[in-house]
Write a protein that holds these residues in place. Sequence first.
Motif, mmCIF file in Angstrom:
data_model
loop_
_atom_site.group_PDB
_atom_site.id
_atom_site.type_symbol
_atom_site.label_atom_id
_atom_site.label_comp_id
_atom_site.label_asym_id
_atom_site.label_seq_id
_atom_site.Cartn_x
_atom_site.Cartn_y
_atom_site.Cartn_z
ATOM 1 N N ARG A 103 0.804 -1.083 -0.034
ATOM 2 C CA ARG A 103 -0.279 -0.365 -0.317
ATOM 3 C C ARG A 103 0.468 1.237 -0.330
ATOM 4 N NH1 ARG A 103 -4.535 -1.626 5.190
ATOM 5 N NH2 ARG A 103 -5.598 -2.784 4.100
ATOM 6 N N TYR A 104 -0.235 2.370 -0.525
ATOM 7 C CA TYR A 104 0.551 3.422 -0.317
ATOM 8 C C TYR A 104 -0.040 4.039 0.888
ATOM 9 C CZ TYR A 104 1.801 8.490 -1.594
ATOM 10 O OH TYR A 104 3.352 9.493 -1.559
ATOM 11 N N GLN B 113 4.132 9.262 2.569
ATOM 12 C CA GLN B 113 4.469 8.877 1.933
ATOM 13 C C GLN B 113 5.481 7.992 1.377
ATOM 14 O OE1 GLN B 113 5.370 13.188 0.461
ATOM 15 N NE2 GLN B 113 4.954 14.558 2.239
ATOM 16 N N GLU B 114 5.269 7.087 2.052
ATOM 17 C CA GLU B 114 5.964 5.415 1.750
ATOM 18 C C GLU B 114 4.568 4.313 1.055
ATOM 19 O OE1 GLU B 114 7.912 4.824 4.913
ATOM 20 O OE2 GLU B 114 9.613 6.406 4.324
ATOM 21 N N TRP B 115 5.712 3.271 0.189
ATOM 22 C CA TRP B 115 4.867 2.296 0.015
ATOM 23 C C TRP B 115 5.092 1.553 0.977
ATOM 24 C CZ3 TRP B 115 1.185 0.862 -3.814
ATOM 25 C CH2 TRP B 115 0.906 2.769 -4.559
ATOM 26 N N GLY B 116 4.437 -0.038 1.344
ATOM 27 C CA GLY B 116 5.181 -0.575 2.208
ATOM 28 C C GLY B 116 4.023 -2.097 1.951
ATOM 29 N N TRP B 117 4.846 -2.965 2.953
ATOM 30 C CA TRP B 117 3.906 -3.836 3.100
ATOM 31 C C TRP B 117 2.692 -3.853 4.546
ATOM 32 C CZ3 TRP B 117 2.813 -7.548 -0.518
ATOM 33 C CH2 TRP B 117 3.774 -7.581 -1.421
ATOM 34 N N GLU B 118 1.950 -4.336 4.726
ATOM 35 C CA GLU B 118 0.315 -4.406 5.784
ATOM 36 C C GLU B 118 -0.123 -5.124 5.956
ATOM 37 O OE1 GLU B 118 -1.649 -0.235 6.271
ATOM 38 O OE2 GLU B 118 -0.372 1.034 5.474
ATOM 39 N N LEU B 119 -0.872 -6.033 6.606
ATOM 40 C CA LEU B 119 -1.294 -6.319 7.094
ATOM 41 C C LEU B 119 -2.912 -6.373 6.879
ATOM 42 C CD1 LEU B 119 0.240 -8.349 10.264
ATOM 43 C CD2 LEU B 119 -0.513 -9.875 7.865
ATOM 44 N N PRO B 120 -4.319 -7.144 6.249
ATOM 45 C CA PRO B 120 -5.626 -6.543 6.580
ATOM 46 C C PRO B 120 -5.765 -6.431 7.861
ATOM 47 C CG PRO B 120 -5.550 -8.596 6.176
ATOM 48 C CD PRO B 120 -3.979 -8.138 6.435
ATOM 49 N N GLY B 121 -6.416 -5.066 8.374
ATOM 50 C CA GLY B 121 -7.411 -4.673 9.441
ATOM 51 C C GLY B 121 -7.562 -2.776 9.271
ATOM 52 N N GLY C 58 12.741 -1.857 6.395
ATOM 53 C CA GLY C 58 11.534 -0.757 6.584
ATOM 54 C C GLY C 58 10.078 -1.101 5.766
ATOM 55 N N ASP C 59 10.882 -1.800 4.879
ATOM 56 C CA ASP C 59 9.304 -1.975 3.995
ATOM 57 C C ASP C 59 7.970 -2.667 4.937
ATOM 58 O OD1 ASP C 59 10.585 -1.180 1.689
ATOM 59 O OD2 ASP C 59 11.130 -3.453 1.006
ATOM 60 N N LEU C 60 7.917 -3.035 5.920
ATOM 61 C CA LEU C 60 7.095 -3.038 6.833
ATOM 62 C C LEU C 60 6.493 -2.052 7.211
ATOM 63 C CD1 LEU C 60 7.931 -6.524 8.540
ATOM 64 C CD2 LEU C 60 6.856 -6.055 6.406
ATOM 65 N N MET C 61 4.713 -1.032 7.623
ATOM 66 C CA MET C 61 4.761 -0.461 8.092
ATOM 67 C C MET C 61 3.065 -0.576 8.960
ATOM 68 S SD MET C 61 4.159 2.107 4.856
ATOM 69 C CE MET C 61 2.632 1.841 4.025
ATOM 70 N N GLY C 62 3.668 0.091 9.821
ATOM 71 C CA GLY C 62 2.712 0.299 10.773
ATOM 72 C C GLY C 62 2.872 -1.456 12.333
#
Length: 267
Positions: free
Chosen positions: A143-144, A149-157, A240-244
């Motif tokens: 997601r962006y 102001q970054e792209w990264g991988w997230e889990l749904p929630g 740093g590709d994992l967000m949240g």
Amino acid sequence: MGPKSARAYSTIREWIASGKLSPGDKLPSERTLVDDLEIGRTALRAVLARLVTERVLGVRGRSSYFVRSHHSNDAVSVSKPEGLEPWRIHGERTIYDNRWVKLDLVDVEPPGVERFEHHVVRLQHVAIAAVLDDQDRVLMLWRYRFVPQEWGWELPGGIVDAGEDAQRTALREVEEETGWRPDSLEHVVTYQPMVGMVDSPHEIFIGRGAQRIGDPTDIEEAGHVEWVPLADIPKLMTRGDLMGSGTLVALLHILATRGDNTSTASA
């Protein structure tokens, strides 16, 4: 999970439930289990990895599995300190409020310190889900996010609606954001992401297995959907590709409770 894997999974759990295998007992060798359960070695390792993730089994070294104690999750070596005083709260007033964020000034008095007004940001109650498959992959979204102001991988929630159970929220959010329906979800931890100034309970759920039901329906929240190998998670974290915080807490929980089985499952 295919029919043979499901049967092997149920059989091992039955061995434990019936007392055939007791807490602390070592499981037979992989070669013996392959023959007894009539299952391939790769599929067997996926089943064992699931049982380790669920904390039914523990693992020593690369392939020595044992039955965990029913009470091992609660056993810790430290005790809670006694005789300490909490902060006293004398009152609070709201200086901003809408459906997304509320800002309060709370009149507090720490022990031995003069009372003062402390800013507290109150956000929504959130539920997040990490869904794993029988190939040791986790369902994620690329997601962006405009705030960093970054792209990264997230889990749904997402946000727990008024009157909605958090587990139901997690199931709903996975379906809406990914198009996959989890077979089940288990609550593993509730935490506060910024406990000093922000009130926003986050509940983490973990499950195994999901069925494809269609395309994502939540267009605003949906991103690129992918099953990401757990073996990639440490490197994605370093980059740093994992967000949240919810994504990080859930994935760190999975990696921590798998013990040394990461290398076993992928061997």
